[in-house]
Scaffold this motif. Structure first.
Motif, PDB file in Angstrom:
ATOM      1  N   ALA A  87       0.859  -1.143  -0.086  1.00 31.75           N
ATOM      2  CA  ALA A  87      -0.302   0.101   0.065  1.00 31.75           C
ATOM      3  C   ALA A  87       0.684   1.350  -0.086  1.00 31.75           C
ATOM      4  N   ARG A  88       1.773   1.241   0.970  1.00 31.62           N
ATOM      5  CA  ARG A  88       2.900   2.263   0.890  1.00 31.62           C
ATOM      6  C   ARG A  88       3.453   2.757  -0.617  1.00 31.62           C
ATOM      7  N   THR A  89       3.955   1.435  -1.119  1.00 29.77           N
ATOM      8  CA  THR A  89       4.457   1.681  -2.357  1.00 29.77           C
ATOM      9  C   THR A  89       3.589   2.242  -3.380  1.00 29.77           C
ATOM     10  N   LEU A  90       2.376   1.787  -3.408  1.00 27.74           N
ATOM     11  CA  LEU A  90       1.375   2.042  -4.274  1.00 27.74           C
ATOM     12  C   LEU A  90       1.254   3.649  -4.097  1.00 27.74           C
ATOM     13  N   ILE A  91       0.836   3.957  -3.116  1.00 24.12           N
ATOM     14  CA  ILE A  91       0.722   5.672  -2.877  1.00 24.12           C
ATOM     15  C   ILE A  91       1.855   6.366  -3.234  1.00 24.12           C
ATOM     16  N   LEU A  92       3.170   5.845  -2.917  1.00 20.66           N
ATOM     17  CA  LEU A  92       4.330   6.757  -3.289  1.00 20.66           C
ATOM     18  C   LEU A  92       4.580   6.808  -4.701  1.00 20.66           C
ATOM     19  N   ALA A  93       4.071   5.431  -5.504  1.00 17.95           N
ATOM     20  CA  ALA A  93       4.376   5.552  -7.268  1.00 17.95           C
ATOM     21  C   ALA A  93       3.309   6.194  -7.469  1.00 17.95           C
ATOM     22  N   THR A  94       2.084   6.311  -6.984  1.00 16.40           N
ATOM     23  CA  THR A  94       0.936   7.113  -7.539  1.00 16.40           C
ATOM     24  C   THR A  94       1.421   8.633  -7.635  1.00 16.40           C
ATOM     25  N   VAL A  95       2.048   9.234  -6.535  1.00 20.14           N
ATOM     26  CA  VAL A  95       2.340  10.309  -6.191  1.00 20.14           C
ATOM     27  C   VAL A  95       3.556  10.716  -7.281  1.00 20.14           C
TER      28      VAL A  95
END
Length: 90
Positions: free
Chosen positions: A52-60
């Motif tokens: 989830a953390r990686t998904l959020i960071l990648a999305t930003v």
């Protein structure tokens, strides 16, 4: 004469970046962006699952890199190549 035609007559077309140039440009864009995002969002994302953390960071990070940093790096590459060509008298 269209804007595209006039731009082409002012500055000759450069070939696209080589694989090595593009890899360096991407690294220069991605590493500082992810570092900054981790520092800024780290406390907010602390305790979240890694995926989830990686998904959020990648999305930003991806829009910042693609729309903000990469166009600047492509312009910088164009300037650098033009200066090298001018020094060599090309």
């Amino acid at each position: 004469m269209s804007a595209t035609e006039s731009a082409a007559t002012i500055a000759p077309q450069l070939p696209p970046p080589s694989t090595h140039q593009l890899a360096l440009m991407i690294w220069v864009a991605v590493f500082p962006t992810l570092t900054a995002l981790n520092l800024l969002l780290g406390p907010v994302l602390d305790g979240m699952p890694s995926v989830a953390r990686t998904l959020i960071l990648a999305t930003v990070a991806v829009p910042i890199v693609i729309y903000g940093i990469m166009p600047w790096l492509h312009r910088a590459r164009r300037v650098i190549i033009a200066r090298i060509a001018a020094r060599r008298g090309l």
